[in-house]
Design an enzyme around this catalytic site. Sequence first.
Site, PDB file in Angstrom:
ATOM      1  CE  LYS A  17      56.595 -29.587  50.442  1.00  0.00           C
ATOM      2  NZ  LYS A  17      55.768 -28.726  49.600  1.00  0.00           N
ATOM      3  NE  ARG A  92      52.489 -33.548  47.500  1.00  0.00           N
ATOM      4  CZ  ARG A  92      53.744 -33.494  47.122  1.00  0.00           C
ATOM      5  NH1 ARG A  92      54.679 -34.038  47.796  1.00  0.00           N
ATOM      6  NH2 ARG A  92      54.057 -32.920  45.985  1.00  0.00           N
ATOM      7  NE  ARG A 129      59.430 -25.073  41.936  1.00  0.00           N
ATOM      8  CZ  ARG A 129      58.718 -25.627  42.909  1.00  0.00           C
ATOM      9  NH1 ARG A 129      58.800 -25.193  44.152  1.00  0.00           N
ATOM     10  NH2 ARG A 129      57.886 -26.599  42.634  1.00  0.00           N
ATOM     11  NE  ARG A 162      59.029 -30.070  39.599  1.00  0.00           N
ATOM     12  CZ  ARG A 162      58.704 -30.123  40.895  1.00  0.00           C
ATOM     13  NH1 ARG A 162      59.585 -29.785  41.811  1.00  0.00           N
ATOM     14  NH2 ARG A 162      57.511 -30.498  41.274  1.00  0.00           N
ATOM     15  NE  ARG A 173      52.915 -29.491  41.751  1.00  0.00           N
ATOM     16  CZ  ARG A 173      54.066 -28.819  41.757  1.00  0.00           C
ATOM     17  NH1 ARG A 173      54.363 -28.028  40.741  1.00  0.00           N
ATOM     18  NH2 ARG A 173      54.905 -28.964  42.737  1.00  0.00           N
TER      19      ARG A 173
HETATM   20  P1  AMP Z   1      57.036 -32.486  44.568  1.00  0.00           P
HETATM   21  O1  AMP Z   1      58.365 -32.318  43.942  1.00  0.00           O
HETATM   22  O2  AMP Z   1      57.121 -32.852  46.042  1.00  0.00           O
HETATM   23  O3  AMP Z   1      56.111 -31.322  44.325  1.00  0.00           O
HETATM   24  O4  AMP Z   1      56.351 -33.768  43.880  1.00  0.00           O
HETATM   25  C1  AMP Z   1      56.100 -33.800  42.476  1.00  0.00           C
HETATM   26  C2  AMP Z   1      54.960 -34.787  42.199  1.00  0.00           C
HETATM   27  O5  AMP Z   1      55.340 -36.114  42.641  1.00  0.00           O
HETATM   28  C3  AMP Z   1      53.641 -34.501  42.928  1.00  0.00           C
HETATM   29  O6  AMP Z   1      52.855 -33.524  42.269  1.00  0.00           O
HETATM   30  C4  AMP Z   1      53.009 -35.892  42.906  1.00  0.00           C
HETATM   31  O7  AMP Z   1      52.497 -36.216  41.630  1.00  0.00           O
HETATM   32  C5  AMP Z   1      54.205 -36.800  43.168  1.00  0.00           C
HETATM   33  N1  AMP Z   1      54.404 -36.997  44.627  1.00  0.00           N
HETATM   34  C6  AMP Z   1      55.491 -36.621  45.370  1.00  0.00           C
HETATM   35  N2  AMP Z   1      55.334 -36.964  46.655  1.00  0.00           N
HETATM   36  C7  AMP Z   1      54.129 -37.570  46.743  1.00  0.00           C
HETATM   37  C8  AMP Z   1      53.378 -38.117  47.822  1.00  0.00           C
HETATM   38  N3  AMP Z   1      53.847 -38.116  49.076  1.00  0.00           N
HETATM   39  N4  AMP Z   1      52.166 -38.660  47.544  1.00  0.00           N
HETATM   40  C9  AMP Z   1      51.685 -38.680  46.282  1.00  0.00           C
HETATM   41  N5  AMP Z   1      52.305 -38.159  45.231  1.00  0.00           N
HETATM   42  C10 AMP Z   1      53.532 -37.601  45.447  1.00  0.00           C
END
Ligand code: AMP
Length: 220
Positions: A17, A92, A129, A162, A173
């Site tokens: 994404k 999400r 990654r 990360r 996740r």
């Molecule tokens: P990502 O980089 O999009 O995978 O986001 C990293 C982390 O940020 C996720 O595993 C969540 O802990 C938090 N996070 C990001 N976007 C959301 C969302 N829309 N709702 C809840 N937690 C989020």
Amino acid sequence: MTERSVLVLLGPPGAGKGTQADRLSKSVGIAHVSTGDLFRGHLSANSSLGRAAKGYMESGQLVPDDLVIDMLFDRVSKPDCEKGYLLDGFPRTVAQAQALERRIAPPWRQRAIEIAVPDEVLVARISGRRTCPKCNASFHTVSLPPAKPDVCDACGGALVQRADDQADVVRKRLSVYREQTAPVSVFYSQRGLLTRVDGNLPPDRVFEAILGWAQNKKAG
Ligand code: AMP
């Protein structure tokens, strides 16, 4: 009345994404809003929101809806989102999708695309990654290695993995995705707003499909 689009990019962690959203926002000239990036910004700034989100993020759980929704709505009120924006990592949960739907009134409309990738491919992709904390460029140990190991091609920064890309957190996740985020695709599908693309194709092919979708104003 000119249509203003909210483009929603859905898909499990590791579906690509972030990379696709970055290319698309440059190509069609709309703002790329990633809630994960916004949270990581708050973590590095050690803001109160960053401190509240830290534990959830590090254990692979979702940050509570009210915190995410407030942060997102604040971000999309900025001038660069006036004509439309691309959401990466939001919504999400169904509650987040409902909050976004309540906010969207004509001439605004929203459409979603889901990048579908089988689970077994995802863990391998995510654990390789690497990102540059200085310029945010991303690499992959197998599919997109930097010229010098662990050094950013773009700015020379030291690449990092990360904390939440480590294998056990990745599995958490993915299970959170299946339980809480998969229903968001159903939400958009029931409204006739969802398009699906095969995320197991080469990244350029996935991008062509996403670009076609983004440029087709009538697509559902
Ligand atoms: P990502 O980089 O999009 O995978 O986001 C990293 C982390 O940020 C996720 O595993 C969540 O802990 C938090 N996070 C990001 N976007 C959301 C969302 N829309 N709702 C809840 N937690 C989020």
